[in-house]
Design an enzyme around this catalytic site. Sequence first.
Site, PDB file in Angstrom:
ATOM      1  N   ASP A 243       0.809  -1.226   0.000  1.00  0.00           N
ATOM      2  CA  ASP A 243       0.000   0.000   0.000  1.00  0.00           C
ATOM      3  C   ASP A 243       0.837   1.269   0.000  1.00  0.00           C
ATOM      4  O   ASP A 243       0.345   2.346  -0.341  1.00  0.00           O
ATOM      5  CB  ASP A 243      -0.862   0.041   1.272  1.00  0.00           C
ATOM      6  CG  ASP A 243      -2.106  -0.823   1.156  1.00  0.00           C
ATOM      7  OD1 ASP A 243      -2.618  -0.968   0.046  1.00  0.00           O
ATOM      8  OD2 ASP A 243      -2.544  -1.340   2.192  1.00  0.00           O
TER       9      ASP A 243
HETATM   10  O1  IFM Z   1      -1.190  -5.482   1.643  1.00  0.00           O
HETATM   11  C1  IFM Z   1      -1.427  -4.506   2.601  1.00  0.00           C
HETATM   12  C2  IFM Z   1      -2.717  -4.808   3.274  1.00  0.00           C
HETATM   13  O2  IFM Z   1      -3.769  -4.824   2.345  1.00  0.00           O
HETATM   14  C3  IFM Z   1      -3.013  -3.829   4.374  1.00  0.00           C
HETATM   15  N1  IFM Z   1      -1.914  -3.704   5.279  1.00  0.00           N
HETATM   16  C4  IFM Z   1      -0.655  -3.426   4.668  1.00  0.00           C
HETATM   17  C5  IFM Z   1      -0.301  -4.436   3.604  1.00  0.00           C
HETATM   18  C6  IFM Z   1       1.032  -4.066   2.963  1.00  0.00           C
HETATM   19  O3  IFM Z   1       1.069  -2.768   2.525  1.00  0.00           O
END
Ligand code: IFM
Length: 786
Positions: A476
Amino acid sequence: MRYGYFDKKEREYVITRPDTPTPWINYIGMGKYGGIVSNTGGGYSFDRDPQNRRITRYRYNNIPMDRPGRYIYIRDAADGEYWNPGWQPVQGKLDSYCCRHGLGYTVLQGENKGVASEVTYFVPDDKNFEIWLVKLKNLTGAPRRLQVFSYAEFCFWDAIKDQQNIDWCQQINQCKYEDKIIVYYPHEFEQSMEGAFVASGEEVASYDASLEAFIGKYRSESNPIAVELGACSNSTSYRMNGVGAFCVNVELQQNEEREMVFILGSAQDRSKIREEIREYLRPEFARESLRRLKEYWSSYLDKLYVETPDEDMNLFVNLWNQYQCKVTFNWSRFVSLYQTGLGRGMGFRDSAQDIMGVMHSIPDEAKGLITNILKCQYTDGRAYHLYFPLTGSGGEGDAPIKKFDWYSDDHLWIIMSVDDYIKETGDFDFLDMEVPYNDKQTVGTVWEHMCRAIEFTGANLGPNKLALAGRADWNDTLNLDMGNGVAESVFTSMLYCNVLNTMIELCSYLGRDEDSIKYTHMFSDMKEAINSSCWDGEWYKRAFDDMGMPLGSETCEYGKIYINSQSWAVLGKVATEEYAKKCLEAVEKYLNSEYGIATVYPAYRQFDKSKGGITTYPPGTKENGGIFLHTNPWVMIANIMIGNGDRAFKYYKQILPAARNDAAELLEVEPYVYPQNILGREHPQFGTGRNSWLSGTAAWNMLASSRYILGIRQGYDCLTVDPCIPSEWEGFKAKRVFRGAVYNIEVKNPDRVSKGVRKLVVDGSETDKIPVFGKGTTHSVTVIMG
Ligand code: IFM
């Protein structure tokens, strides 16, 4: 230092001192009404949606931490001394303390002044309320006069408004007592009859519905005036803040024991509360419902049971990992002590992955959630990033929007969960079920949803013919889109290859030859594109930024090597044998540590707007060089795919929380569940965990351990046992329930190999395939490795 131990027989984690480094929590409820309970009674409750139907309040990031909660105060009427069985919030001296976190329930036990007390919190029968079953025992030789107070601080049901629009909330809040029930509701709100309540199963000596009256001026939960005085003031709250506080008088003869029930809950119709809870207010009925809850969990866990030479692994595969998978299935990344249940709803990609962690146990529920998230998909194939279970509305997440408003990976994960469901159940009809898209009121079959997901990525390629990065991919915080529209994600390209392989497998099985050919071409094109532009010499690059510059390359000063483009090169069947070995070797060399594998090395030192959120974190933290545990099982699986069982198991074991139970002070977070992240080598607090419970780590470790290390995998028309274990293991045993039949599996490893099946025997006959048997039948499977 140790703060507790695993009680295997009772299936509980037992915490023996209250001052754990962080609150060590548990979840109650089955995914509708429920809440969080810490080891000292802190936490909060909500009904279906912690943002839109909050029941009790919690003060995040507060000093003192972990307040308020579901409190029981016990007061000795003889001298006025008072305490809590769970130590907080009074923090008085206790002669003994213990917290037992079980599956869907928590028990706090405290002893003081010859009075043993115990409170068990749980949600019975998936109702919209929770029981606090209180037990008191007089351990002394003389009669005792005690007073028991309950405490639940209500929250306005829209938890954001409760913080933002305090004046409005406080002016409209009403909290009133009537015949052993305190009900909290807004004065007038969309003519709703909803409300929250606390009820007492005992005669009420006095009560407070006003929080201010119960606590008293300039006091706190640790010294409420009502408890100090030994009586509530029978207050009503016509505005301000509501509380569910009862005072119950109890006289105990020597050695006498007494049970009582308080109920906290949510009501659709306030006029029906009494009728709905009546039975549950009786302690015997409450205890019976606790027994039913334990039965539910036994049946949930019963689908997979393993006996390996590694006790920690057994504990996690059989119990704690499966339990955490159900909690992530229920709540995705929505509500924990770190995800506050405000703003961020359920994650689309997250739920799509969480589903696989529970597939072997509750495929019907998994199908329900798959269907719900398919409704979050747009007609063009992409998907909401977030969604809210109560309202069905969707959201977009935090990553900045420049040229694109979509995440490049979200929609692709759903292909994996649908395929997983079909393999578990054989329910191919699901593919023909119609599910609406979230826009334009159009409907498509599940199969069409999957095809559109593929097509969306196929139609959004960048200059290197790789998947455009969009706002971000799985990471993200990797926000490469600066408005030029050319940033590309190698990870998403590899994920696309992975799900294309799934589509090809499914098409071949279904005889959809044309589709199979089409997807085979798409796969080959992408594989070719990745191998021609992303191989960096020793590993795969991770992305290209919006100026066309690589991330995850030897040529970069920071962020030279990233984890995900190595594991997914193998998972996506993109890497040749040589490249697979090389890139996984590079992971071991540059990214691995004793506490897990880091996301990237070297971590970024300063903010760089061309990379975005990742560079806001200090080196070694979260996505910037932290050990983001979700990614570690992908490396385990990749190693298994190339036959490296010893290394895969090393990676499994180094992040297994149970293996760090004796060093909990450094880990800080609960040793019975995986945290989302551990600070990496480049951080001064290397080894400390954070953000426990809600993480894709749960589902993927479940998959890595049961399906890849132990190799027990479901297929369209068979079960496969293809282990890749540490070569020193003699073998292992397992029980797997698959499509209603029980498979008792024994794996023998006489030649001490990691991988390879020399002989397969099913029900006494040698064969090359484990078939699907009829429901209710039991079969033996022997696998000889070699
Ligand atoms: O992949 C994401 C997830 O959807 C939400 N928490 C952080 C992860 C890595 O960025």
